[in-house]
Design an enzyme around this catalytic site. Sequence first.
Site, PDB file in Angstrom:
ATOM      1  N   LYS A  12       0.861  -1.213   0.000  1.00  0.00           N
ATOM      2  CA  LYS A  12       0.000   0.000   0.000  1.00  0.00           C
ATOM      3  C   LYS A  12       0.878   1.238   0.000  1.00  0.00           C
ATOM      4  O   LYS A  12       2.039   1.192   0.415  1.00  0.00           O
ATOM      5  CB  LYS A  12      -0.926   0.022   1.214  1.00  0.00           C
ATOM      6  CG  LYS A  12      -0.269   0.023   2.605  1.00  0.00           C
ATOM      7  CD  LYS A  12       0.176   1.358   3.133  1.00  0.00           C
ATOM      8  CE  LYS A  12       0.829   1.250   4.513  1.00  0.00           C
ATOM      9  NZ  LYS A  12       1.674   2.384   4.889  1.00  0.00           N
ATOM     10  N   LEU A 117       5.331   0.289   3.317  1.00  0.00           N
ATOM     11  CA  LEU A 117       4.488  -0.289   2.259  1.00  0.00           C
ATOM     12  C   LEU A 117       3.533  -1.340   2.817  1.00  0.00           C
ATOM     13  O   LEU A 117       2.764  -1.954   2.062  1.00  0.00           O
ATOM     14  CB  LEU A 117       5.370  -0.895   1.157  1.00  0.00           C
ATOM     15  CG  LEU A 117       6.188   0.126   0.352  1.00  0.00           C
ATOM     16  CD1 LEU A 117       7.267  -0.564  -0.480  1.00  0.00           C
ATOM     17  CD2 LEU A 117       5.270   0.947  -0.558  1.00  0.00           C
ATOM     18  N   GLY A 118       3.583  -1.572   4.123  1.00  0.00           N
ATOM     19  CA  GLY A 118       2.620  -2.455   4.776  1.00  0.00           C
ATOM     20  C   GLY A 118       2.707  -3.907   4.343  1.00  0.00           C
ATOM     21  O   GLY A 118       1.696  -4.625   4.390  1.00  0.00           O
ATOM     22  N   GLY A 119       3.889  -4.369   3.968  1.00  0.00           N
ATOM     23  CA  GLY A 119       4.028  -5.739   3.456  1.00  0.00           C
ATOM     24  C   GLY A 119       3.653  -6.797   4.483  1.00  0.00           C
ATOM     25  O   GLY A 119       2.886  -7.717   4.189  1.00  0.00           O
ATOM     26  N   GLY A 120       4.186  -6.671   5.688  1.00  0.00           N
ATOM     27  CA  GLY A 120       3.898  -7.670   6.724  1.00  0.00           C
ATOM     28  C   GLY A 120       2.410  -7.701   7.056  1.00  0.00           C
ATOM     29  O   GLY A 120       1.817  -8.777   7.231  1.00  0.00           O
ATOM     30  N   SER A 121       1.790  -6.538   7.123  1.00  0.00           N
ATOM     31  CA  SER A 121       0.350  -6.463   7.433  1.00  0.00           C
ATOM     32  C   SER A 121      -0.468  -7.120   6.328  1.00  0.00           C
ATOM     33  O   SER A 121      -1.466  -7.808   6.587  1.00  0.00           O
ATOM     34  CB  SER A 121      -0.079  -5.004   7.562  1.00  0.00           C
ATOM     35  OG  SER A 121       0.716  -4.336   8.506  1.00  0.00           O
ATOM     36  N   ASP A 154      -2.223  -1.512  10.416  1.00  0.00           N
ATOM     37  CA  ASP A 154      -2.409  -1.578   8.962  1.00  0.00           C
ATOM     38  C   ASP A 154      -3.150  -2.840   8.498  1.00  0.00           C
ATOM     39  O   ASP A 154      -3.564  -2.919   7.338  1.00  0.00           O
ATOM     40  CB  ASP A 154      -1.047  -1.533   8.246  1.00  0.00           C
ATOM     41  CG  ASP A 154      -0.518  -0.116   8.090  1.00  0.00           C
ATOM     42  OD1 ASP A 154      -1.292   0.834   8.314  1.00  0.00           O
ATOM     43  OD2 ASP A 154       0.675   0.025   7.743  1.00  0.00           O
TER      44      ASP A 154
HETATM   45  C1  LIG Z   1       2.649   4.584   9.724  1.00  0.00           C
HETATM   46  C2  LIG Z   1       1.593   3.662   9.138  1.00  0.00           C
HETATM   47  C3  LIG Z   1       0.656   4.499   8.256  1.00  0.00           C
HETATM   48  O1  LIG Z   1      -0.187   3.681   7.502  1.00  0.00           O
HETATM   49  O2  LIG Z   1       2.098   2.668   8.280  1.00  0.00           O
HETATM   50  P1  LIG Z   1       3.565   1.960   8.062  1.00  0.00           P
HETATM   51  O3  LIG Z   1       4.578   2.989   7.778  1.00  0.00           O
HETATM   52  O4  LIG Z   1       3.906   1.209   9.309  1.00  0.00           O
HETATM   53  O5  LIG Z   1       3.382   1.020   6.897  1.00  0.00           O
HETATM   54  C4  LIG Z   1       0.739   3.004  10.265  1.00  0.00           C
HETATM   55  O6  LIG Z   1       0.114   3.964  11.080  1.00  0.00           O
HETATM   56  C5  LIG Z   1       1.552   2.087  11.138  1.00  0.00           C
HETATM   57  O7  LIG Z   1       0.753   1.029  11.471  1.00  0.00           O
HETATM   58  P2  LIG Z   1       1.414  -0.428  11.642  1.00  0.00           P
HETATM   59  O8  LIG Z   1       2.535  -0.618  10.648  1.00  0.00           O
HETATM   60  O9  LIG Z   1       0.360  -1.421  11.636  1.00  0.00           O
HETATM   61  O10 LIG Z   1       2.103  -0.209  12.997  1.00  0.00           O
HETATM   62  P3  LIG Z   1       2.120  -1.196  14.213  1.00  0.00           P
HETATM   63  O11 LIG Z   1       2.998  -2.322  13.869  1.00  0.00           O
HETATM   64  O12 LIG Z   1       0.702  -1.403  14.648  1.00  0.00           O
HETATM   65  O13 LIG Z   1       2.835  -0.281  15.311  1.00  0.00           O
HETATM   66  C6  LIG Z   1       4.219  -0.129  15.492  1.00  0.00           C
HETATM   67  C7  LIG Z   1       4.384   0.977  16.504  1.00  0.00           C
HETATM   68  O14 LIG Z   1       4.079   2.247  15.891  1.00  0.00           O
HETATM   69  C8  LIG Z   1       3.406   3.091  16.811  1.00  0.00           C
HETATM   70  N1  LIG Z   1       2.069   3.466  16.277  1.00  0.00           N
HETATM   71  C9  LIG Z   1       1.465   2.710  15.314  1.00  0.00           C
HETATM   72  C10 LIG Z   1       0.243   3.071  14.778  1.00  0.00           C
HETATM   73  C11 LIG Z   1      -0.372   4.257  15.273  1.00  0.00           C
HETATM   74  N2  LIG Z   1      -1.552   4.665  14.785  1.00  0.00           N
HETATM   75  N3  LIG Z   1       0.245   4.987  16.226  1.00  0.00           N
HETATM   76  C12 LIG Z   1       1.455   4.610  16.734  1.00  0.00           C
HETATM   77  O15 LIG Z   1       2.000   5.283  17.613  1.00  0.00           O
HETATM   78  C13 LIG Z   1       3.316   2.331  18.117  1.00  0.00           C
HETATM   79  O16 LIG Z   1       4.450   2.683  18.893  1.00  0.00           O
HETATM   80  C14 LIG Z   1       3.438   0.894  17.683  1.00  0.00           C
HETATM   81  O17 LIG Z   1       3.959   0.074  18.703  1.00  0.00           O
HETATM   82  N1  LIG Z   2       5.679 -11.048   6.670  1.00  0.00           N
HETATM   83  C1  LIG Z   2       6.486 -10.016   6.960  1.00  0.00           C
HETATM   84  N2  LIG Z   2       7.024  -9.297   5.966  1.00  0.00           N
HETATM   85  C2  LIG Z   2       7.846  -8.267   6.254  1.00  0.00           C
HETATM   86  N3  LIG Z   2       8.232  -7.901   7.496  1.00  0.00           N
HETATM   87  C3  LIG Z   2       7.715  -8.577   8.528  1.00  0.00           C
HETATM   88  C4  LIG Z   2       6.822  -9.652   8.297  1.00  0.00           C
HETATM   89  N4  LIG Z   2       6.454 -10.122   9.496  1.00  0.00           N
HETATM   90  C5  LIG Z   2       7.092  -9.380  10.418  1.00  0.00           C
HETATM   91  N5  LIG Z   2       7.874  -8.469   9.870  1.00  0.00           N
HETATM   92  C6  LIG Z   2       8.704  -7.517  10.640  1.00  0.00           C
HETATM   93  O1  LIG Z   2       8.036  -6.257  10.651  1.00  0.00           O
HETATM   94  C7  LIG Z   2       8.928  -5.194  10.356  1.00  0.00           C
HETATM   95  C8  LIG Z   2       8.211  -4.115   9.523  1.00  0.00           C
HETATM   96  O2  LIG Z   2       7.489  -4.784   8.535  1.00  0.00           O
HETATM   97  P1  LIG Z   2       6.725  -4.107   7.318  1.00  0.00           P
HETATM   98  O3  LIG Z   2       5.453  -4.808   7.143  1.00  0.00           O
HETATM   99  O4  LIG Z   2       7.634  -4.007   6.190  1.00  0.00           O
HETATM  100  O5  LIG Z   2       6.433  -2.686   7.920  1.00  0.00           O
HETATM  101  P2  LIG Z   2       6.089  -1.282   7.464  1.00  0.00           P
HETATM  102  O6  LIG Z   2       5.120  -1.310   6.345  1.00  0.00           O
HETATM  103  O7  LIG Z   2       5.489  -0.800   8.743  1.00  0.00           O
HETATM  104  O8  LIG Z   2       7.341  -0.563   7.134  1.00  0.00           O
HETATM  105  C9  LIG Z   2      10.085  -5.831   9.590  1.00  0.00           C
HETATM  106  O9  LIG Z   2      11.277  -5.172   9.882  1.00  0.00           O
HETATM  107  C10 LIG Z   2      10.100  -7.269  10.054  1.00  0.00           C
HETATM  108  O10 LIG Z   2      11.023  -7.446  11.101  1.00  0.00           O
END
Ligand SMILES: C[C@@](CO)(OP(=O)(O)O)[C@H](O)COP(=O)(O)OP(=O)(O)OC[C@H]1O[C@@H](n2ccc(N)nc2=O)[C@H](O)[C@@H]1O
Ligand SMILES: Nc1ncnc2c1ncn2[C@@H]1O[C@H](COP(=O)(O)OP(=O)(O)O)[C@@H](O)[C@H]1O
Length: 307
Positions: A12, A117-121, A154
């Site tokens: 994403k 990019l939310g790959g793990g989610s 995510d």
């Molecule tokens: C920033 C965003 C934007 O879409 O995406 P990513 O960059 O991670 O893909 C999201 O809010 C990321 O959500 P997600 O990737 O699911 O984060 P999580 O693993 O749930 O959270 C990791 C840590 O980020 C912080 N966190 C996360 C979400 C949120 N709304 N507020 C926070 O403060 C918390 O400290 C949490 O422990």
């Molecule tokens: N299936 C997965 N794919 C990628 N990373 C994963 C996965 N499961 C757990 N992780 C962990 O989650 C961390 C962040 O993952 P990722 O989904 O890429 O996050 P974000 O989109 O928040 O940057 C990685 O550094 C890795 O250690």
Amino acid sequence: MAGPVTLDCPAKVNLALAVDPPQPNDPRRLHPIASWMAALSFADTLTVERVVPDSESPGESSFELAYAPDAPVPGAIDWALEDDLMFRAHALVEQRMGRPLAVRVELQKRIPTGAGLGGGSSDAAGMIVALDRLFELGLNASDQSALAAELGSDVHFALGVLAGQTSSIVTGTGDQVEPAPCSATWPIHLVLILPPFGCPTGAVYAAFDRLNASKSPINADDIRELARGFTPGNRELFNDLTAAAADVQPRLKSLLEDLGRLSPRPVHVTGSGAACFAVTDSADDAEGLAQVIRDELNVAALSTQTI
Ligand SMILES: C[C@@](CO)(OP(=O)(O)O)[C@H](O)COP(=O)(O)OP(=O)(O)OC[C@H]1O[C@@H](n2ccc(N)nc2=O)[C@H](O)[C@@H]1O
Ligand SMILES: Nc1ncnc2c1ncn2[C@@H]1O[C@H](COP(=O)(O)OP(=O)(O)O)[C@@H](O)[C@H]1O
């Protein structure tokens, strides 16, 4: 017995991302967000197959994770299986159902980690959907949302994508997902820039708190309007986490400066970084700009589109 389920688990981008400081009454200290998120044709591939116990084998689950041969950034699976979000999703569904759900799993990664990019989610959402189909679990939207809440913010959006809602306005702390208003321009073509470094999400939100003491509050209606009226030349996309991500990862700051010089269109960070994107008018324009970025900066860049 049902055959294997193979799913694309899409990346994403946060086309727009507004962030507020955590609410004083939230014990988890999560940040409220309002984001226009869109799924991309760039995806991991998850294959899940049922394992049936017999007299020779107890029917244990097995998990094989590897980067796909065509992954744009060669990576290593450097996280423990127990920490993998797709693995954790499987364990959580087993726990919820109160019985083992034996499967053989193959996950082909393309989406870089720590990229925003939310790959793990997306992989976690794929596992929930695959298990639901293979074992006919009958998980409804509220069951799925409860699972997502345990796995990460995510995952809510990613479950919507797999149900066909590929462009959403996401509010709350990432848990409220509604269809984004339709813009006339769809799909959106974009160049995805994939640097060889990541940004840890938690550290980026912590930096946001240090840097944004007096930001004006988020307005989700502004983001709905942005989505409704969007055209590729639009210069109003934004990400409130950009400065925080560049603070946590100084290499991102200099990459953004380089990209600013090369790209005719604004370059944005997605989520908490470190991947970036620029919207173009066409797939050809996206491929052309991706080529320039690869040649001039020696950074992975690819042409992709929203789905
Ligand atoms: C920033 C965003 C934007 O879409 O995406 P990513 O960059 O991670 O893909 C999201 O809010 C990321 O959500 P997600 O990737 O699911 O984060 P999580 O693993 O749930 O959270 C990791 C840590 O980020 C912080 N966190 C996360 C979400 C949120 N709304 N507020 C926070 O403060 C918390 O400290 C949490 O422990
Ligand atoms: N299936 C997965 N794919 C990628 N990373 C994963 C996965 N499961 C757990 N992780 C962990 O989650 C961390 C962040 O993952 P990722 O989904 O890429 O996050 P974000 O989109 O928040 O940057 C990685 O550094 C890795 O250690």
